[in-house]
Design a protein around this motif. Structure first.
Motif, PDB file in Angstrom:
ATOM      1  N   TYR A   1      -3.314  19.607 -12.255  1.00  0.00           N
ATOM      2  CA  TYR A   1      -3.816  20.978 -12.074  1.00  0.00           C
ATOM      3  C   TYR A   1      -2.707  22.007 -12.272  1.00  0.00           C
ATOM      4  O   TYR A   1      -2.966  23.150 -12.637  1.00  0.00           O
ATOM      5  CB  TYR A   1      -4.459  21.127 -10.683  1.00  0.00           C
ATOM      6  CG  TYR A   1      -4.999  22.513 -10.409  1.00  0.00           C
ATOM      7  CD1 TYR A   1      -6.063  23.016 -11.151  1.00  0.00           C
ATOM      8  CD2 TYR A   1      -4.434  23.322  -9.427  1.00  0.00           C
ATOM      9  CE1 TYR A   1      -6.561  24.286 -10.915  1.00  0.00           C
ATOM     10  CE2 TYR A   1      -4.927  24.598  -9.172  1.00  0.00           C
ATOM     11  CZ  TYR A   1      -5.979  25.065  -9.928  1.00  0.00           C
ATOM     12  OH  TYR A   1      -6.466  26.326  -9.686  1.00  0.00           O
ATOM     13  N   ALA A   2      -1.482  21.610 -12.028  1.00  0.00           N
ATOM     14  CA  ALA A   2      -0.337  22.509 -12.226  1.00  0.00           C
ATOM     15  C   ALA A   2      -0.481  23.789 -11.414  1.00  0.00           C
ATOM     16  O   ALA A   2      -0.244  24.885 -11.908  1.00  0.00           O
ATOM     17  CB  ALA A   2      -0.157  22.834 -13.723  1.00  0.00           C
ATOM     18  N   GLY A   3      -0.891  23.640 -10.166  1.00  0.00           N
ATOM     19  CA  GLY A   3      -1.164  24.818  -9.337  1.00  0.00           C
ATOM     20  C   GLY A   3       0.085  25.404  -8.710  1.00  0.00           C
ATOM     21  O   GLY A   3       1.124  24.764  -8.604  1.00  0.00           O
ATOM     22  N   ILE A   4      -0.038  26.679  -8.337  1.00  0.00           N
ATOM     23  CA  ILE A   4       0.973  27.320  -7.485  1.00  0.00           C
ATOM     24  C   ILE A   4       0.171  27.981  -6.373  1.00  0.00           C
ATOM     25  O   ILE A   4      -0.762  28.717  -6.667  1.00  0.00           O
ATOM     26  CB  ILE A   4       1.792  28.402  -8.224  1.00  0.00           C
ATOM     27  CG1 ILE A   4       2.616  27.756  -9.321  1.00  0.00           C
ATOM     28  CG2 ILE A   4       2.696  29.143  -7.238  1.00  0.00           C
ATOM     29  CD1 ILE A   4       3.516  28.730 -10.082  1.00  0.00           C
TER      30      ILE A   4
ATOM     31  N   TRP B   1       1.013  24.911   2.625  1.00  0.00           N
ATOM     32  CA  TRP B   1      -0.220  24.888   3.441  1.00  0.00           C
ATOM     33  C   TRP B   1       0.111  24.762   4.921  1.00  0.00           C
ATOM     34  O   TRP B   1      -0.562  25.360   5.766  1.00  0.00           O
ATOM     35  CB  TRP B   1      -1.135  23.740   3.001  1.00  0.00           C
ATOM     36  CG  TRP B   1      -1.865  24.035   1.733  1.00  0.00           C
ATOM     37  CD1 TRP B   1      -1.625  23.505   0.494  1.00  0.00           C
ATOM     38  CD2 TRP B   1      -2.956  24.944   1.559  1.00  0.00           C
ATOM     39  NE1 TRP B   1      -2.486  24.028  -0.436  1.00  0.00           N
ATOM     40  CE2 TRP B   1      -3.324  24.915   0.193  1.00  0.00           C
ATOM     41  CE3 TRP B   1      -3.662  25.794   2.424  1.00  0.00           C
ATOM     42  CZ2 TRP B   1      -4.363  25.690  -0.323  1.00  0.00           C
ATOM     43  CZ3 TRP B   1      -4.686  26.558   1.911  1.00  0.00           C
ATOM     44  CH2 TRP B   1      -5.032  26.503   0.557  1.00  0.00           C
TER      45      TRP B   1
ATOM     46  N   THR C   1      -4.901  23.121  -3.031  1.00  0.00           N
ATOM     47  CA  THR C   1      -4.688  24.327  -3.835  1.00  0.00           C
ATOM     48  C   THR C   1      -5.777  24.481  -4.883  1.00  0.00           C
ATOM     49  O   THR C   1      -6.372  25.543  -5.032  1.00  0.00           O
ATOM     50  CB  THR C   1      -3.302  24.273  -4.511  1.00  0.00           C
ATOM     51  OG1 THR C   1      -2.311  24.118  -3.501  1.00  0.00           O
ATOM     52  CG2 THR C   1      -3.024  25.533  -5.304  1.00  0.00           C
TER      53      THR C   1
ATOM     54  N   PHE D   1       4.505  22.729  -2.243  1.00  0.00           N
ATOM     55  CA  PHE D   1       3.111  23.177  -2.198  1.00  0.00           C
ATOM     56  C   PHE D   1       2.288  22.438  -1.147  1.00  0.00           C
ATOM     57  O   PHE D   1       1.206  22.890  -0.783  1.00  0.00           O
ATOM     58  CB  PHE D   1       2.481  23.135  -3.588  1.00  0.00           C
ATOM     59  CG  PHE D   1       3.175  24.062  -4.546  1.00  0.00           C
ATOM     60  CD1 PHE D   1       3.510  25.343  -4.150  1.00  0.00           C
ATOM     61  CD2 PHE D   1       3.542  23.649  -5.821  1.00  0.00           C
ATOM     62  CE1 PHE D   1       4.176  26.216  -5.006  1.00  0.00           C
ATOM     63  CE2 PHE D   1       4.208  24.510  -6.678  1.00  0.00           C
ATOM     64  CZ  PHE D   1       4.525  25.796  -6.278  1.00  0.00           C
TER      65      PHE D   1
ATOM     66  N   MET E   1       3.293  34.364  -8.030  1.00  0.00           N
ATOM     67  CA  MET E   1       3.842  33.539  -9.107  1.00  0.00           C
ATOM     68  C   MET E   1       2.803  32.601  -9.701  1.00  0.00           C
ATOM     69  O   MET E   1       3.054  31.944 -10.709  1.00  0.00           O
ATOM     70  CB  MET E   1       5.039  32.744  -8.587  1.00  0.00           C
ATOM     71  CG  MET E   1       6.274  33.599  -8.452  1.00  0.00           C
ATOM     72  SD  MET E   1       7.710  32.612  -8.057  1.00  0.00           S
ATOM     73  CE  MET E   1       7.660  32.661  -6.279  1.00  0.00           C
ATOM     74  N   SER E   2       1.613  32.511  -9.062  1.00  0.00           N
ATOM     75  CA  SER E   2       0.575  31.619  -9.558  1.00  0.00           C
ATOM     76  C   SER E   2      -0.265  32.319 -10.621  1.00  0.00           C
ATOM     77  O   SER E   2      -0.908  33.329 -10.340  1.00  0.00           O
ATOM     78  CB  SER E   2      -0.337  31.194  -8.395  1.00  0.00           C
ATOM     79  OG  SER E   2      -1.585  30.773  -8.892  1.00  0.00           O
ATOM     80  N   PRO E   3      -0.274  31.806 -11.849  1.00  0.00           N
ATOM     81  CA  PRO E   3      -1.099  32.458 -12.872  1.00  0.00           C
ATOM     82  C   PRO E   3      -2.585  32.466 -12.490  1.00  0.00           C
ATOM     83  O   PRO E   3      -3.302  33.413 -12.814  1.00  0.00           O
ATOM     84  CB  PRO E   3      -0.860  31.635 -14.138  1.00  0.00           C
ATOM     85  CG  PRO E   3      -0.036  30.462 -13.739  1.00  0.00           C
ATOM     86  CD  PRO E   3       0.503  30.677 -12.366  1.00  0.00           C
ATOM     87  N   TYR E   4      -3.025  31.444 -11.781  1.00  0.00           N
ATOM     88  CA  TYR E   4      -4.431  31.396 -11.372  1.00  0.00           C
ATOM     89  C   TYR E   4      -4.725  32.491 -10.350  1.00  0.00           C
ATOM     90  O   TYR E   4      -5.753  33.173 -10.425  1.00  0.00           O
ATOM     91  CB  TYR E   4      -4.768  30.019 -10.778  1.00  0.00           C
ATOM     92  CG  TYR E   4      -6.235  29.677 -10.897  1.00  0.00           C
ATOM     93  CD1 TYR E   4      -6.724  28.945 -11.978  1.00  0.00           C
ATOM     94  CD2 TYR E   4      -7.150  30.115  -9.940  1.00  0.00           C
ATOM     95  CE1 TYR E   4      -8.065  28.651 -12.100  1.00  0.00           C
ATOM     96  CE2 TYR E   4      -8.499  29.821 -10.059  1.00  0.00           C
ATOM     97  CZ  TYR E   4      -8.955  29.086 -11.129  1.00  0.00           C
ATOM     98  OH  TYR E   4     -10.289  28.804 -11.258  1.00  0.00           O
TER      99      TYR E   4
ATOM    100  N   GLY F   1       4.869  34.300  -3.260  1.00  0.00           N
ATOM    101  CA  GLY F   1       4.601  32.947  -3.758  1.00  0.00           C
ATOM    102  C   GLY F   1       3.296  32.911  -4.535  1.00  0.00           C
ATOM    103  O   GLY F   1       3.236  32.377  -5.650  1.00  0.00           O
TER     104      GLY F   1
ATOM    105  N   ARG G   1       8.092  20.402  -6.315  1.00  0.00           N
ATOM    106  CA  ARG G   1       6.821  21.149  -6.280  1.00  0.00           C
ATOM    107  C   ARG G   1       5.835  20.501  -5.321  1.00  0.00           C
ATOM    108  O   ARG G   1       5.125  21.190  -4.590  1.00  0.00           O
ATOM    109  CB  ARG G   1       6.219  21.223  -7.694  1.00  0.00           C
ATOM    110  CG  ARG G   1       6.917  22.245  -8.590  1.00  0.00           C
ATOM    111  CD  ARG G   1       6.438  22.116 -10.027  1.00  0.00           C
ATOM    112  NE  ARG G   1       4.990  22.108 -10.143  1.00  0.00           N
ATOM    113  CZ  ARG G   1       4.219  23.184 -10.117  1.00  0.00           C
ATOM    114  NH1 ARG G   1       4.749  24.371 -10.002  1.00  0.00           N
ATOM    115  NH2 ARG G   1       2.911  23.080 -10.226  1.00  0.00           N
TER     116      ARG G   1
END
Lengths: 251, 290
Positions: free
Chosen positions: A248-251, B136, A43, B132, B218-221, B215, B128
């Protein structure tokens, strides 16, 4: 309940608890944990690849702000040092910027307030799932690091905090991509008012593309380092060291 | 795709020597291609792990909202919680007692009970990791499958319903037959029937892209990288709610899918999804029985 159905029920309960125990055994196996941890690495690599390193987190209008911005985690550091600073309305509070910098600095709250500022209305996303929108004002971290003349060997920035949980100090860390991101600021103001103690007074980190536990509150010291090894548990943060959360605290 | 392999060429029963046509030989056809079978079994594992770890993630904050933000002080359209040993589910302000299933079950106060979650005891961090990693496993083979299905035209030939199948009369007829648990036989069973095709279309074109995109929202990145995600779904908390609703849709699909396997003949169905070979069910001839 007849005998047969009771027996069937007992077998069912037994089988399902065996199954659950089996599942938990798999979950706790170190090899399995290492393997599924690769998801987080994939990620991070992918997100860093596809996103511009300076891509901005969405900024919102004042009308989008949460009516109540809830607090989370520690809301009142208990150390005598912090209590004294709080009593003095943080007049004696100083932020240390040190580690791998040529020009270590000590900054007062007044100096932080008079430095160049960035104001941004952004969304705070807790790892648990909730979100709150608020307007933050603070000093870009990149500016502080440039002024302190960050060493070219530095790779991470560590934030040491005043709060502790059961005696374990809170801290967090980010890499230089996030440290020099334009929205990464050390904020002293939320929604036009000085940060409340619950929100991390007098200074907290905002790193807008990351989840809530990266947004360290009660920041006392900013330390530039080459590696996270040897800093507390070595995993880069309080939640990372103690509860298995990902750096990294990824989503 | 017509590699028909007739087997069991035994003498046919001679019940009706009259005008009745003889029943056709039982035929095994190669119906389910390898990529479909591989992807099916990858997903069969992945979807359960995603649902179960997803329920643990939900347990960390068992409230759902609409809009750009949403936290405890804001309006919640769904809340699964407990007061003492009473579990409840509050849906649009209406409270249901769900003790023994949701909120409080088996002596444990958890929104979704331990039997449904990965891991079984509260750990958002571990859930999590699972969610996650398998995200993938859902996405990468999914994209490969989509590519294969487009290139080989599997999608158009086998999945997307033909115009005549969508005619109201045909749809109505198939729905009736399904409700009576009468499934297509003989030549008609060479292909998926229209309800089956529609169900797969919903999964392929609504549930799968929807669950992946909500999904990512929801990821801030990812919101910084692809801000259009927020525009598309109307905010992060709406995306989170839709993610939950689509997950419920997957659970519903799995339930109907498994019920259909049982009703249509589990041996034949499971053989076809493992080996690819499917026995065309014989039509039940009127009067063939005494």
């Amino acid at each position: 309940m007849s005998l047969i159905s009771r027996r069937a029920a007992l077998v069912g309960v037994g089988a399902s608890s065996l199954l659950l125990a089996g599942c938990d055994k798999i979950v706790q196996s170190p090899t399995v944990r290492r393997t599924i941890g690769l998801g987080e690495k994939a990620t991070m690599t992918t997100q860093r690849l596809i996103a511009d390193r300076n891509a901005l987190a969405p900024e919102f209008a004042a009308s989008d702000r949460s009516p109540v911005f809830r607090t989370n985690g520690n809301v009142m550091p208990t150390s005598a040092e912090y209590q004294a600073l709080m009593t003095g309305q943080f007049a004696d509070w100083k932020l240390k910027v040190d580690g791998m910098v040529t020009n270590p600095m000590t900054l007062s709250l007044a100096q932080m307030r008079s430095a160049p500022q960035r104001r941004q209305t952004t969304r705070h996303d807790c790892v648990e799932g909730w979100s709150a929108i608020g307007e933050w004002t603070g000093v870009p971290l990149g500016l502080l690091l440039k002024t302190a003349q960050l060493s070219s060997n530095a790779r991470y920035v560590v934030f040491h905090c005043a709060d502790t949980t059961s005696g374990v100090p809170y801290y967090e860390s980010i890499d230089l991509v996030d440290a020099f991101h334009p929205q990464t600021i050390l904020a002293h103001t939320l929604n036009g008012e000085a940060l409340s103690v619950g929100h991390g007074a007098p200074l907290r980190l905002r790193v807008e593309r990351a989840l809530g536990y990266k947004q360290a509150k009660y920041v006392m010291r900013v330390e530039a380092v080459a590696s996270l090894d040897g800093i507390h548990g070595g995993k880069g943060g309080y939640w990372e060291d103690g509860a298995g959360y990902q750096w990294y605290a990824g989503i | 795709m017509t590699e028909a392999a007739p087997v069991f060429r035994e003498p046919l029963p001679t019940v009706a020597q009259s005008a009745m046509p003889p029943p056709p030989a039982e035929t095994l056809i190669y119906r389910t291609k390898l990529p479909v079978r591989l992807w099916h079994w990858t997903n069969a594992i992945t979807i359960f792990i995603m649902l179960m770890s997803g329920m643990m993630i939900f347990n960390a904050h068992p409230h759902l909202y609409w809009g750009k933000f949403g936290a405890n002080p804001d309006y919640q359209w769904l809340w699964i919680g407990h007061i003492g040993t009473r579990g409840f589910t509050r849906l649009f302000g209406v409270e249901f007692n769900t003790t023994g299933f949701l909120g409080f079950a088996g002596g444990v106060a958890m929104p979704f009970p331990p039997i449904l979650t990965i891991p079984t005891t509260y750990s958002l961090a571990d859930a999590r990791l699972w969610h996650f990693f398998f995200a993938w496993v859902l996405v990468v083979p999914g994209l490969l499958f989509a590519l294969w299905a487009l290139v080989t035209k599997h999608l158009w030939r086998d999945i997307v319903p033909k115009a005549k199948e969508l005619a109201p009369g045909h749809l109505l007829h198939d729905t009736k037959e399904h409700a009576l648990l009468r499934f297509p036989t003989g030549e008609a069973a060479r292909h998926y029937n229209v309800l089956q095709k529609l169900a797969y279309c919903v999964v392929l074109f609504v549930l799968l892209p929807g669950i992946v995109l909500t999904g990512l929202t929801m990821s801030p990145y990812m919101d910084a990288a692809w801000p259009w995600l927020l525009t598309l779904f109307g905010g992060r908390q709406t995306a989170r709610s839709i993610h939950f609703i689509l997950a419920t849709g997957f659970a519903g699909f799995i339930f109907v899918h498994l019920a259909a396997v049982v009703a249509a003949g589990p041996f034949n169905e499971i053989r076809s999804i493992i080996t690819g070979w499917y026995r065309l069910p014989q039509p039940k001839l009127k009067g063939a029985r005494k």
